[in-house]
Design a protein around this motif. Structure first.
Motif, short mmCIF file in Angstrom:
data_model
loop_
_atom_site.label_atom_id
_atom_site.label_comp_id
_atom_site.label_asym_id
_atom_site.label_seq_id
_atom_site.Cartn_x
_atom_site.Cartn_y
_atom_site.Cartn_z
N MET A 143 0.69 -1.04 -0.17
CA MET A 143 0.22 0.16 -0.10
C MET A 143 0.94 1.50 -0.01
O MET A 143 1.80 1.49 0.82
N SER A 144 0.11 2.31 -0.26
CA SER A 144 0.88 3.46 -0.67
C SER A 144 0.94 4.10 0.56
O SER A 144 0.27 3.93 1.62
N ILE A 145 1.29 5.61 1.25
CA ILE A 145 1.26 5.96 2.44
C ILE A 145 0.67 6.29 3.11
O ILE A 145 -0.21 5.99 3.42
N VAL A 162 -8.51 12.50 6.52
CA VAL A 162 -8.06 11.16 7.93
C VAL A 162 -6.90 11.04 7.82
O VAL A 162 -6.19 11.28 8.79
N VAL A 163 -6.56 11.04 6.22
CA VAL A 163 -5.33 10.40 6.21
C VAL A 163 -4.37 12.66 7.09
O VAL A 163 -3.06 12.39 7.25
N ARG A 194 -0.37 14.33 10.88
CA ARG A 194 -0.28 15.85 11.23
C ARG A 194 -0.07 15.55 12.70
O ARG A 194 0.64 15.34 13.49
N GLN A 195 -1.24 14.05 13.41
CA GLN A 195 -1.20 14.03 14.56
C GLN A 195 0.74 13.20 14.62
O GLN A 195 0.88 13.92 15.91
N ALA A 196 0.79 12.46 13.83
CA ALA A 196 2.09 11.57 13.56
C ALA A 196 2.70 12.12 13.93
O ALA A 196 4.39 11.55 13.52
N ALA A 197 3.04 14.27 13.73
CA ALA A 197 4.07 15.00 13.08
C ALA A 197 4.99 14.17 11.70
O ALA A 197 6.06 14.17 11.90
N LEU A 198 3.70 13.84 10.43
CA LEU A 198 4.45 12.81 9.75
C LEU A 198 4.23 13.95 8.29
O LEU A 198 5.24 13.84 7.24
N GLU A 236 6.23 15.74 6.00
CA GLU A 236 7.56 14.74 5.35
C GLU A 236 6.97 13.92 3.91
O GLU A 236 7.77 13.59 3.24
N VAL A 237 5.79 13.64 4.72
CA VAL A 237 5.63 12.76 3.34
C VAL A 237 3.91 13.37 2.66
O VAL A 237 3.43 12.95 1.91
N LYS A 238 4.11 14.73 2.85
CA LYS A 238 2.76 15.41 2.33
C LYS A 238 2.78 15.14 0.42
O LYS A 238 1.66 15.47 -0.03
N ASP A 239 4.40 15.81 0.37
CA ASP A 239 4.36 16.02 -1.53
C ASP A 239 3.97 14.47 -2.18
O ASP A 239 4.75 14.13 -3.37
N ARG A 240 4.68 13.44 -1.04
CA ARG A 240 4.64 11.45 -2.20
C ARG A 240 3.01 10.38 -1.30
O ARG A 240 4.06 9.52 -1.32
N LEU A 241 2.19 10.82 -0.74
CA LEU A 241 1.19 10.30 -0.14
C LEU A 241 0.81 9.02 -1.47
O LEU A 241 0.66 7.55 -0.89
N ASP A 242 1.14 9.00 -2.22
CA ASP A 242 1.03 7.87 -3.33
C ASP A 242 2.09 6.82 -3.52
O ASP A 242 2.11 6.38 -4.20
#
Lengths: 281, 253, 229
Positions: B103-105, B125-126, B131-135, B138-144
């Protein structure tokens, strides 16, 4: 310094020795490919893929019905063998730790070791004798029996390769066990299982012995499961043992076709394993 | 005002694998929105204790438990409780980051929702969970992108985000930082401080300094026995039990 | 006490710290004994030796501070180890102050030697004896983790205070009787004050010993009550 030179010399020697061993191993493969291609490529034409075999002495003719027959019987066999093999493999991986599981595993191993000609005889006894005729069905059953054991074992391996932590991760998210097995564990093992399935199909396509006295052969197109059916392998066999030199040429061409078919399946399996299966490891 | 309510109350918990009893009767309360750290040497039963809290323990063939475990004053092991349902309320993060490799991020985060057939578009939700996991940053540009492409620390925070997505009330963490480098560890610990505003957290750790850093209360298990539990400060400055004292000062073995 | 640490180097470092503290305590004890002897026997030589030896005590203080900081940073001590090191950090300050007080007494001795004697100083001798006893008991309590002994030290402090008050009054009387004795009597009064302060520091050490063993802070009970109400 001299110690270094000595080590380098030893290293060079063994590297060369290993290289020679590789060459030795590749030699038969290369000569086989060379022989089949050089002798067979001349007889290839579109007609060869689509036409019925021609009688001795007549020019032209092909192995169209044999290609179709091979695909037909392998397809028929896969219909049974793929679900059975994958199912058995999943069972062994998930619940196969008890006594029944080890009995099943042992049986699969024994079955995998049975020579294919013996499987042919079994199918002959089970189907050909009672039905009083050679048939595609009998051939397919023989092939299916051959396909199941290796498929079951490799499926088990691939499912076991899926880390238990993935299953736990899914269960801990409140996903029911059956859905976890299907959507997480099997899904993760899927590329591996597909690879194993393709390899099993390729192996079945290359079998001759179990078809000799089950599907026999047929000079014509056949789509009925209860009739004798041609197959590439048996056709090659018949052509090769015949006394006619133009049939010998046809045997080489048919062998090349079979080689291409099996090679293609293997290649697809390899691509599948590399492309998506890499992540399961 | 009342004293803070106990989110979880454990009374006389025993747990076993086949004939081998690994927890010999543990009683312990966990206040709402607090962090409980469980420390103890390997094989002391601390992981098993954790896995009893979301009924993962019983999934091991031959494993079982007895005693009372109350979540919001309701018995976790009552016949009416569906363990699958329970695990949505009590999330878990494991020792090794275990994102779903197929699965993707984004789909990893929403996996719990999708597999449980929660309808709707989970993009919101994602984002919230990442955001809650402080991630998120770092990943918003590569969610897939595939989740397996992330670093170990990022994968672990992804697993935390995935656990948060099903909106649990309790978060169990089984040595969540043991496979991470110090910076990733610090991020996860910082996250625990953030998360306790909303969740009740139980964390098993081999790292006593980590227990001291992140927890409000600490429980010490030894050879299947809950030796002592109390405020973390007390456990690490002035424990009541000699065995706790010996363990936190490094006098075992 | 309990079994030793799994990490033998750590165990050795803690042992080393304990031994240095005791060595420092021993030095201070000797300083005080010599200083009082210098007063009683009117020996300025001895007094100046006491002054010189203070640098040893100061050096030990720095070393012990250093060792504590290193242990805190590198070992992350917990529970009794943590309390031991916290205690060491505190009592090293007290010990250093006690060393300074012994030096102060020695300075009074040098001053007193400049003029004829005012006669025997029995009370000062007993006060010094009590102060020495206090230090010895406090150190013993520290070594043995003996709370009872530590409490004894804390309770005994009252006797030192009382004796100091007596010396204070005696000296005051002397000064009123004879104005030529004022300088010497003041010196003796100061020496007594230093000894009394010495005793107070022993009490501090004893209080820290109770904390070290029990983990409870017994200092300033009244201020704590104020806070809790």
């Amino acid at each position: 310094m001299s110690a270094l030179r000595r080590r380098n010399a030893v290293n060079a020697f063994w590297t060369a020795a290993c290289g020679a061993a590789v060459l030795l191993a590749l030699l038969p493969l290369a000569s086989l490919l060379w022989l089949v291609i050089s002798r067979g490529v001349g007889g290839l034409s579109l007609d060869f893929f689509t036409h019925l075999p021609a009688p001795v002495g007549e020019a032209g003719g092909g192995v169209g019905n044999a290609i179709a027959g091979t695909l037909y019987m392998v397809g028929l066999a896969s219909l049974v063998a793929l679900p059975a093999g994958v199912g058995a493999g999943v069972y062994l991986a998930e619940r196969g730790d008890g006594r029944f599981g080890s009995a099943v595993r042992f049986t699969t191993e024994v079955l995998a070791g049975v020579p294919s000609i013996v499987v042919g005889i079994v199918a002959y006894g089970l189907l050909v004798v009672p039905m009083k005729r050679f048939s595609a069905l009998a051939g397919a059953v023989a092939l299916a029996i051959l396909m199941v054991p290796p498929l079951a074992r490799s499926t088990e391996e691939f499912v076991r390769l899926v880390p238990g932590t993935l299953r736990e991760a899914s269960l801990a998210l409140g996903v029911p066990a059956w859905k976890t097995g299907l959507r997480v564990v099997l899904r993760t093992a899927l590329p591996g299982i597909l690879t194993a399935a393709l390899l099993a199909v390729a192996r079945a396509a290359g079998e001759t012995a179990p078809l000799l006295f089950t599907a026999l052969n047929n000079q014509y197109w056949n789509a009925r499961p209860d009739q004798p059916t041609a197959s590439l392998t048996v056709q090659i066999f018949n052509y090769a043992v015949s006394p006619y030199s133009d049939w010998h040429d046809k045997a080489w061409s048919a062998a090349l076709v079979l080689l291409l078919l099996v090679g293609l399946l293997n290649l697809a399996a390899r691509l599948l394993a590399r492309g998506r299966g890499g992540r399961t490891a | 005002m009342d004293a803070p309510a106990n989110k979880i109350s454990v009374q006389g918990l025993k747990a076993w694998f086949g004939k081998n009893e690994v927890i010999h009767g543990a009683s312990l309360d966990i206040p709402d929105r607090s962090v409980l750290a469980i420390i103890g040497p390997s094989g002391c039963g601390k992981s098993t204790f954790l896995r009893c809290l979301n009924r993962m323990h019983e999934l091991t063939p031959g494993a079982g438990s007895s005693g009372k475990m109350l979540l919001d004053d309701r018995d976790l092991y009552a016949a009416s409780v569906d363990p699958v349902e329970l695990r949505r309320r009590v999330g878990m993060v494991f020792q090794r980051p275990n994102p779903f490799p197929t699965m993707s991020i984004a789909r990893n985060v929403s996996a719990g929702l999708r597999l449980n057939r929660v309808p709707g578009d989970h993009a919101e939700v994602v984002e919230r969970c990442l955001r809650q996991a402080a991630l998120w940053d770092e990943v918003k540009d590569r969610l897939d992108a595939p989740a397996t492409g992330l670093s170990g620390g990022q994968q672990q925070r992804l697993c935390i985000a995935r656990a948060l997505a099903v909106e649990p009330e309790v978060l169990l963490m089984d040595e969540p930082a043991s496979a991470l480098d110090p910076i990733a560890t610090a991020k996860v610990e910082d996250l625990i401080h953030e998360l306790k505003q909303r969740y009740t957290i139980v964390i098993v750790t081999h790292n006593m300094q980590q227990a001291a850093r992140v927890s409000d209360r600490t429980a010490f298990f030894y050879l299947g026995e809950l030796v002592e539990s109390g405020p973390t400060e007390k456990i690490f400055t002035n424990p009541s039990e000699q065995r706790t004292e010996d363990y936190v000062t490094g006098k075992f073995g | 006490m309990s079994p030793s640490h799994t990490d033998k180097t750590y165990e050795r470092e803690l042992k080393d710290l304990r031994e240095r503290l005791l060595a420092m305590g021993g030095r201070v004890e000797a300083q005080l004994a010599s200083a009082v002897k210098a007063v009683v026997e009117r020996d300025p030589e001895l007094a100046s030796r006491v002054k010189k030896s203070d640098s040893d005590v100061n050096r030990l203080e720095v070393e012990i501070d250093d060792a504590c900081r290193r242990l805190l940073a590198l070992r992350q001590p917990a529970a009794s180890d943590l309390r031991f090191i916290a205690t060491a950090l505190k009592i090293v300050v007290d010990l250093e102050r006690m060393g300074d007080l012994a030096v102060n007494v020695a300075e009074r001795a040098i001053d007193l030697c400049q003029a004829p004697s005012l006669g025997p100083v029995h009370d000062l001798e007993s006060l010094a004896g009590m102060a020495q006893m206090q230090l010895k008991h406090a150190l013993d309590a520290f070594v043995e983790g003996d709370v009872e002994k530590a409490r004894e030290v804390m309770e005994t402090d009252g006797f030192l205070d009382a004796l100091y008050l007596k010396i204070f009054n005696d000296m005051l009387t002397r000064m009123m009787e004879d104005s030529r004795a004022i300088r010497r009597a003041t010196s003796l009064m100061f020496a007594a004050k230093h000894l009394e302060r010495f005793g107070d520091h022993c009490t501090n050490v004893a209080e820290m010993v109770v904390y070290m063993v029990r983990g409870t802070d017994v200092r300033h009970p009244r201020s704590r009550q104020l806070k809790s109400t």
